[in-house]
Design a protein around this motif. Structure first.
Motif, PDB file in Angstrom:
ATOM      1  N   LEU A 111       0.823  -1.214   0.000  1.00  0.00           N
ATOM      2  CA  LEU A 111       0.000   0.000   0.000  1.00  0.00           C
ATOM      3  C   LEU A 111       0.854   1.259   0.000  1.00  0.00           C
ATOM      4  CD1 LEU A 111      -2.749  -1.153   2.493  1.00  0.00           C
ATOM      5  CD2 LEU A 111      -2.985  -0.800   0.034  1.00  0.00           C
ATOM      6  N   LEU A 112       1.864   1.293   0.854  1.00  0.00           N
ATOM      7  CA  LEU A 112       2.682   2.507   0.934  1.00  0.00           C
ATOM      8  C   LEU A 112       3.456   2.718  -0.358  1.00  0.00           C
ATOM      9  CD1 LEU A 112       3.972   2.232   4.600  1.00  0.00           C
ATOM     10  CD2 LEU A 112       2.298   3.815   3.685  1.00  0.00           C
ATOM     11  N   SER A 113       3.869   1.614  -0.957  1.00  0.00           N
ATOM     12  CA  SER A 113       4.601   1.725  -2.215  1.00  0.00           C
ATOM     13  C   SER A 113       3.667   2.218  -3.323  1.00  0.00           C
ATOM     14  CB  SER A 113       5.212   0.367  -2.559  1.00  0.00           C
ATOM     15  OG  SER A 113       5.369   0.249  -3.937  1.00  0.00           O
ATOM     16  N   ALA A 114       2.429   1.726  -3.338  1.00  0.00           N
ATOM     17  CA  ALA A 114       1.496   2.123  -4.391  1.00  0.00           C
ATOM     18  C   ALA A 114       1.054   3.574  -4.218  1.00  0.00           C
ATOM     19  CB  ALA A 114       0.281   1.191  -4.379  1.00  0.00           C
ATOM     20  N   HIS A 115       0.799   4.003  -2.949  1.00  0.00           N
ATOM     21  CA  HIS A 115       0.248   5.340  -2.735  1.00  0.00           C
ATOM     22  C   HIS A 115       1.300   6.428  -2.666  1.00  0.00           C
ATOM     23  CE1 HIS A 115      -3.904   4.186  -2.341  1.00  0.00           C
ATOM     24  NE2 HIS A 115      -3.526   3.172  -1.598  1.00  0.00           N
ATOM     25  N   PHE A 116       2.439   6.093  -2.083  1.00  0.00           N
ATOM     26  CA  PHE A 116       3.428   7.152  -1.878  1.00  0.00           C
ATOM     27  C   PHE A 116       4.693   6.949  -2.700  1.00  0.00           C
ATOM     28  CE2 PHE A 116       0.913   6.837   2.002  1.00  0.00           C
ATOM     29  CZ  PHE A 116       0.405   8.121   2.059  1.00  0.00           C
ATOM     30  N   GLY A 117       4.811   5.770  -3.286  1.00  0.00           N
ATOM     31  CA  GLY A 117       5.982   5.511  -4.121  1.00  0.00           C
ATOM     32  C   GLY A 117       7.288   5.438  -3.372  1.00  0.00           C
ATOM     33  N   PHE A 118       7.227   5.089  -2.066  1.00  0.00           N
ATOM     34  CA  PHE A 118       8.475   4.930  -1.308  1.00  0.00           C
ATOM     35  C   PHE A 118       9.265   3.756  -1.858  1.00  0.00           C
ATOM     36  CE2 PHE A 118       6.071   6.704   2.568  1.00  0.00           C
ATOM     37  CZ  PHE A 118       6.392   7.994   2.205  1.00  0.00           C
ATOM     38  N   SER A 119      10.566   3.792  -1.626  1.00  0.00           N
ATOM     39  CA  SER A 119      11.407   2.713  -2.151  1.00  0.00           C
ATOM     40  C   SER A 119      11.441   1.545  -1.169  1.00  0.00           C
ATOM     41  CB  SER A 119      12.827   3.220  -2.370  1.00  0.00           C
ATOM     42  OG  SER A 119      13.502   3.266  -1.137  1.00  0.00           O
ATOM     43  N   PHE A 120      11.930   0.423  -1.671  1.00  0.00           N
ATOM     44  CA  PHE A 120      12.021  -0.794  -0.869  1.00  0.00           C
ATOM     45  C   PHE A 120      12.798  -0.559   0.419  1.00  0.00           C
ATOM     46  CE2 PHE A 120      14.518  -4.608   0.209  1.00  0.00           C
ATOM     47  CZ  PHE A 120      13.493  -5.495   0.470  1.00  0.00           C
ATOM     48  N   TRP A 121      13.911   0.179   0.302  1.00  0.00           N
ATOM     49  CA  TRP A 121      14.799   0.313   1.461  1.00  0.00           C
ATOM     50  C   TRP A 121      14.218   1.215   2.538  1.00  0.00           C
ATOM     51  CZ3 TRP A 121      18.063  -3.337   1.771  1.00  0.00           C
ATOM     52  CH2 TRP A 121      18.482  -3.962   0.598  1.00  0.00           C
ATOM     53  N   LEU A 122      13.265   2.073   2.161  1.00  0.00           N
ATOM     54  CA  LEU A 122      12.584   2.869   3.171  1.00  0.00           C
ATOM     55  C   LEU A 122      11.431   2.070   3.769  1.00  0.00           C
ATOM     56  CD1 LEU A 122      12.331   5.661   4.489  1.00  0.00           C
ATOM     57  CD2 LEU A 122      10.766   6.289   2.658  1.00  0.00           C
ATOM     58  N   LEU A 123      10.776   1.283   2.897  1.00  0.00           N
ATOM     59  CA  LEU A 123       9.579   0.575   3.333  1.00  0.00           C
ATOM     60  C   LEU A 123       9.912  -0.628   4.200  1.00  0.00           C
ATOM     61  CD1 LEU A 123       7.377   0.803   0.166  1.00  0.00           C
ATOM     62  CD2 LEU A 123       6.928   1.809   2.390  1.00  0.00           C
ATOM     63  N   LEU A 124      11.082  -1.195   3.999  1.00  0.00           N
ATOM     64  CA  LEU A 124      11.451  -2.388   4.780  1.00  0.00           C
ATOM     65  C   LEU A 124      11.416  -2.095   6.281  1.00  0.00           C
ATOM     66  CD1 LEU A 124      12.511  -5.362   4.395  1.00  0.00           C
ATOM     67  CD2 LEU A 124      14.780  -4.416   4.634  1.00  0.00           C
ATOM     68  N   PRO A 125      12.148  -1.086   6.765  1.00  0.00           N
ATOM     69  CA  PRO A 125      12.046  -0.801   8.200  1.00  0.00           C
ATOM     70  C   PRO A 125      10.658  -0.337   8.617  1.00  0.00           C
ATOM     71  CG  PRO A 125      13.418   0.842   7.108  1.00  0.00           C
ATOM     72  CD  PRO A 125      13.160  -0.233   6.109  1.00  0.00           C
ATOM     73  N   MET A 126       9.970   0.413   7.727  1.00  0.00           N
ATOM     74  CA  MET A 126       8.628   0.884   8.089  1.00  0.00           C
ATOM     75  C   MET A 126       7.675  -0.281   8.294  1.00  0.00           C
ATOM     76  SD  MET A 126       8.049   4.246   5.776  1.00  0.00           S
ATOM     77  CE  MET A 126       6.354   4.568   6.190  1.00  0.00           C
ATOM     78  N   ALA A 127       7.763  -1.267   7.403  1.00  0.00           N
ATOM     79  CA  ALA A 127       6.896  -2.444   7.528  1.00  0.00           C
ATOM     80  C   ALA A 127       7.198  -3.172   8.834  1.00  0.00           C
ATOM     81  CB  ALA A 127       7.103  -3.376   6.340  1.00  0.00           C
ATOM     82  N   GLY A 128       8.492  -3.238   9.169  1.00  0.00           N
ATOM     83  CA  GLY A 128       8.872  -3.892  10.420  1.00  0.00           C
ATOM     84  C   GLY A 128       8.293  -3.181  11.617  1.00  0.00           C
ATOM     85  N   GLY A 188      -9.590  -6.273  -1.654  1.00  0.00           N
ATOM     86  CA  GLY A 188     -10.159  -7.578  -1.314  1.00  0.00           C
ATOM     87  C   GLY A 188      -9.395  -8.749  -1.879  1.00  0.00           C
ATOM     88  N   THR A 189     -10.159  -9.737  -2.369  1.00  0.00           N
ATOM     89  CA  THR A 189      -9.516 -10.961  -2.838  1.00  0.00           C
ATOM     90  C   THR A 189      -8.744 -10.756  -4.140  1.00  0.00           C
ATOM     91  OG1 THR A 189     -11.672 -11.478  -3.713  1.00  0.00           O
ATOM     92  CG2 THR A 189     -10.993 -12.669  -1.747  1.00  0.00           C
ATOM     93  N   PHE A 190      -8.986  -9.634  -4.820  1.00  0.00           N
ATOM     94  CA  PHE A 190      -8.211  -9.395  -6.048  1.00  0.00           C
ATOM     95  C   PHE A 190      -6.743  -9.176  -5.720  1.00  0.00           C
ATOM     96  CE2 PHE A 190     -12.473  -7.888  -7.271  1.00  0.00           C
ATOM     97  CZ  PHE A 190     -12.701  -8.798  -8.280  1.00  0.00           C
ATOM     98  N   GLY A 191      -6.517  -8.654  -4.537  1.00  0.00           N
ATOM     99  CA  GLY A 191      -5.136  -8.412  -4.137  1.00  0.00           C
ATOM    100  C   GLY A 191      -4.580  -7.165  -4.789  1.00  0.00           C
ATOM    101  N   ILE A 192      -3.369  -6.853  -4.417  1.00  0.00           N
ATOM    102  CA  ILE A 192      -2.703  -5.682  -4.980  1.00  0.00           C
ATOM    103  C   ILE A 192      -1.580  -6.180  -5.874  1.00  0.00           C
ATOM    104  CG2 ILE A 192      -1.391  -3.595  -4.458  1.00  0.00           C
ATOM    105  CD1 ILE A 192      -2.790  -3.709  -1.691  1.00  0.00           C
ATOM    106  N   SER A 193      -1.609  -5.761  -7.126  1.00  0.00           N
ATOM    107  CA  SER A 193      -0.567  -6.229  -8.036  1.00  0.00           C
ATOM    108  C   SER A 193       0.282  -5.047  -8.486  1.00  0.00           C
ATOM    109  CB  SER A 193      -1.195  -6.938  -9.228  1.00  0.00           C
ATOM    110  OG  SER A 193      -2.158  -6.099  -9.809  1.00  0.00           O
ATOM    111  N   GLY A 194       1.303  -5.364  -9.214  1.00  0.00           N
ATOM    112  CA  GLY A 194       2.181  -4.316  -9.734  1.00  0.00           C
ATOM    113  C   GLY A 194       2.959  -3.595  -8.657  1.00  0.00           C
ATOM    114  N   ILE A 195       3.338  -4.324  -7.611  1.00  0.00           N
ATOM    115  CA  ILE A 195       4.119  -3.706  -6.545  1.00  0.00           C
ATOM    116  C   ILE A 195       5.534  -3.455  -7.052  1.00  0.00           C
ATOM    117  CG2 ILE A 195       5.008  -4.048  -4.213  1.00  0.00           C
ATOM    118  CD1 ILE A 195       2.594  -5.981  -3.840  1.00  0.00           C
ATOM    119  N   ALA A 196       6.074  -2.288  -6.687  1.00  0.00           N
ATOM    120  CA  ALA A 196       7.398  -1.917  -7.188  1.00  0.00           C
ATOM    121  C   ALA A 196       8.442  -2.920  -6.745  1.00  0.00           C
ATOM    122  CB  ALA A 196       7.757  -0.526  -6.674  1.00  0.00           C
TER     123      ALA A 196
END
Lengths: 462, 287
Positions: free
Chosen positions: A176-193, A239-247
């Motif tokens: 979600l954060l990647s899709a809405h805000f376009g944060f990078s993997f290395w920022l999102l990894l600690p945030m998800a944690g 929902g069940t469609f899920g989120i695709s196209g994650i960066a």
């Protein structure tokens, strides 16, 4: 003397024949209906049955002969060997360990570092995809999840059946954060944690007073709640469609693995286009994440908080009498375990490029917990081995083509993998009831570091 | 305090006033008051089911008393109302430590680790609540070293140095009792509460235990103990309180209590009206 020995041997044979016959009869009765009779649909779509006496005979003979051989030959042989050993007066436990045993961890680490390159050398660029992705990354994700759960279940002794919830929180935070805000993997990894750790605390508060079975059921419910929210909150999660196209993850922003970009990794290095570089990169990320989990776990165990977790598993009341805040201790265990689950989740989202609630069902929690229990609660090495056996084993069972020669061409090994898997687990738990590594390494020692036998450690009561 | 009864003398460490504990309809403790003095061994005795362990559980925070006030005075003159503290704070803040009737060790941890767990709060502070310790700062390393030294000191006292690296569950019964006391002492308590420390010990082990407890008292820690073994009670205690059916029946020096007819009656199990008879006989000197 000789006569007496002969008598004993005759007795053994008589016993073996008797037990073999009994085993045969039991097998016959047990398999008569299951194996001896087969139902199938005939051409008119009617259910009819036919007998399979030959197959039934094979089952009965295997049981009878197997029991006969065990009682008649294998057991006396083993007893004799044990007796001979006892006569020499030397204890079986030897302090000397083989080179492989002593340096197992180093060898394993070196192997893991070389693994993607080895796979590429042996199977070629496209052929190695399966080995790096399906085996390598898949197993390492489970190693990391199991190591994370190990903090909660293995160290603190809190039975958590909803661990997959934190995995889901991590994955969806990334998506979600990647899709809405376009944060990078290395920022999102600690945030998800951090987000997963927060959920760990949120779960921790209401369940702190519960113990044992009650705790297990509430955590199970928590896991289901998260999954149901993901399914039903369609505005956000689709929902069940899920989120695709994650960066995809990038090489610290320097190189990208998306095809068509200017700084594409393969293009920059002049390599033929292939998805294998991304998989290899992911492999090293998850390997690094696993190492981080192991490092933190090992360090924490030697710190007061880690000792308090283990003390909590052994005896909560004694902990309170020693002035340990059990509420805070439990919460930190939940939060730390959840944090690693969140890391693994965000990695999972980046790897798949797609998340849906289907990936976070109860079975996942059960598999992770099974890995922790099978490996030996608290032991990182044991858990890693268990993850290789369980996850790698189920993947391997997909490819058991040779089983077709045994059970006929109709046999589909994929369908039986969960059955075989369950059987294998029962067998392991029969012979190693404390898991692969049942002993516990002490966190401090005065003179000699002696492993604590599994018979003294407790499983915790919640 | 409103009641005005809270005039704690200088050498009082624990004052229990009007303590009552009700379990459903059962009055386990009924208006029980006593004082334990600093630097003394106070023994709480009584027949089975008299409510001794209940009193203990109230003092150490495992039960919340129905009524009554439990005041603890630390050596820095700070007073704490134990019934208002949270369970773990009774040890952490008020400095009251306890052992259990059925030994509660961390059996899967080694003897040394048991003693290190007891120093949790000191080490936690030194490790900056784990964060600084994770970075490997020297402050934590020094604290960890000091903790091991303190553990070694108590291992020596409890005669367990040789077993330091063995799992606690592997120790003999007597050694487990000593370890539990050593573990409680590692929290640096001002009041150590022992629930039947001599239960299940042989006479020789009992003697070593007596020496250990006296040593602890002489180092300045006050002790409160429940005991059935009269040889231990009479040998080491400075002050004995007798409890029967949740009420105090006698309070004084071991000699005083030993000759108290009520105590004799309670222990020999005579009828109430016979107590007077015994009292008379005592005066005549026929018993």
């Amino acid at each position: 003397m000789a006569n007496g020995y002969q008598n004993v041997q005759e007795d053994v044979m008589a016993k073996a024949v008797k037990e073999g016959a009994i085993a045969g009869i039991i097998a016959f009765l047990m398999f008569l209906v299951f194996v001896g009779i087969e139902t199938y649909q005939d051409i008119n779509n009617q259910l009819v049955w036919r007998t399979r006496w030959g197959l039934l005979a094979v089952f009965v003979i295997v049981a009878a002969v197997g029991r006969f051989l065990t009682v008649g030959f294998i057991k006396p042989h083993l007893d004799k060997r044990k007796l001979a050993k006892a006569k020499t007066g030397i204890l079986e436990v030897s302090e000397e360990k083989s080179f492989f045993h002593k340096h197992f961890l180093k060898i394993a680490l070196v192997f893991l570092l070389c693994y993607p390159f080895l796979a590429m050398m042996i199977f070629g660029r496209q052929g190695s995809l399966k080995y790096v992705d399906n085996f390598g990354i898949q197993i390492l994700i489970y190693v990391m999840l199991a190591w994370g759960l190990n903090i909660v279940v293995g160290l603190a002794g809190l039975l958590d059946l909803g661990y997959v919830a934190f995995y889901a929180v991590g994955a969806y935070s990334y998506a979600l954060l990647s899709a809405h805000f376009g944060f990078s993997f290395w920022l999102l990894l600690p945030m998800a944690g951090i987000l997963a750790a927060l959920w760990g605390i949120i779960l921790g508060f209401p369940v702190l007073r519960l113990r044992g079975d009650y705790l297990a059921i509430v955590t199970l419910a928590f896991g289901e709640i998260i999954r149901l929210v993901l399914i039903n909150w369609t505005d956000v999660t689709r929902g069940t469609f899920g989120i695709s196209g994650i960066a995809k993850a990038t090489f610290f922003g320097i190189w990208s693995f998306d095809t068509g970009t200017a700084n594409n990794f393969a293009k920059v290095w002049g390599l033929p286009a292939s998805s294998v570089y991304y998989k290899m990169f992911l492999f090293y990320i998850i390997l690094a994440l696993c190492m981080l989990t192991a490092y933190v776990t090992i360090r924490l165990r030697r710190m007061p908080i880690g000792r308090a977790w283990e003390a909590l598993r052994e005896d909560e009341i004694a902990c309170r009498s020693l002035g340990i805040n059990t509420v805070a201790t439990k919460l930190t265990a939940f939060a730390t375990g959840a944090m690693f689950g969140g890391f693994a989740g965000s990695f999972f989202a980046a790897r798949q490029g797609f998340v849906s609630p289907e990936s976070f069902v109860f079975l996942e929690s059960a598999v992770i917990l099974a890995i922790v229990v099978l490996g030996g609660m608290g032991s990182l090495t044991g858990i890693a081995i268990a993850a290789v056996v369980m996850v790698g084993g189920t993947e391997l069972l997909r490819e058991m083509e040779f089983l077709k020669h045994v059970f006929g061409p109709d046999f589909t090994p994929e369908l039986y993998r969960m059955l075989l898997f369950g059987l294998a687990m029962i067998i392991v738990m029969l012979f190693k009831p404390r898991g692969f590594v049942g002993t516990r390494e002490p966190t401090a020692f005065l003179r000699t570091r002696k492993a604590v036998s599994g018979s003294f450690t407790k499983e915790g009561h919640g | 305090m409103a009641t005005g009864t809270n005039t704690m003398t200088k050498d009082t460490i624990l004052k229990v006033e009007h303590l009552s504990m009700k379990f459903g309809g059962l009055m386990a403790i009924n208006d029980f008051s006593f004082e334990a003095r600093r630097g003394e061994i106070t023994a709480l005795i009584g027949p089975n089911g008299a409510g001794k362990t209940t009193v203990f559980n109230c003092i150490t925070g495992f039960y919340k008393p129905t009524m009554g006030m439990l005041t603890l005075k630390r050596s820095n003159n700070k007073e704490f109302l134990l019934e208002r503290l949270r369970d773990f704070e009774i040890n952490k803040v008020a400095g009251v430590s306890r052992t259990f009737q059925n030994i509660r060790l961390f059996s899967g941890l080694t003897v040394l680790e048991n003693l290190l767990v007891a120093q949790h709060n000191v080490l936690m502070k030194a490790s900056g609540f784990t964060i600084l310790g994770l970075l490997g700062l020297p402050a934590y390393k020094n604290a960890a070293k000091a903790a091991i030294e303190k553990a070694e000191y108590w291992l020596e006292k409890a005669d367990l140095t040789d077993r330091a690296d063995d799992p606690a569950g592997d120790l003999s019964y007597g050694a487990q009792r000593r370890l539990e006391i050593a573990r409680a002492m590692c929290t640096e308590p001002e009041l150590l509460c022992l629930d039947e420390p001599a239960a299940g010990l042989n006479p020789k082990e009992s003697l070593t235990l007596n020496a250990l407890l006296r040593g602890i008292r002489d180092e300045g820690t006050s002790l409160l103990l429940i005991e059935h073994d009269m040889s231990v009670v009479m040998e080491i205690s400075d002050h004995v309180v007798v409890l029967e059916y949740g009420q105090k029946i006698s309070d004084g020096t071991p000699d005083h209590v030993k000759n108290d007819p009520k105590v004799i009656a309670a222990y020999l199990g005579v009828e109430d009206d016979e107590v007077e008879e015994i009292e008379e006989k005592l005066e005549e000197g026929t018993i």
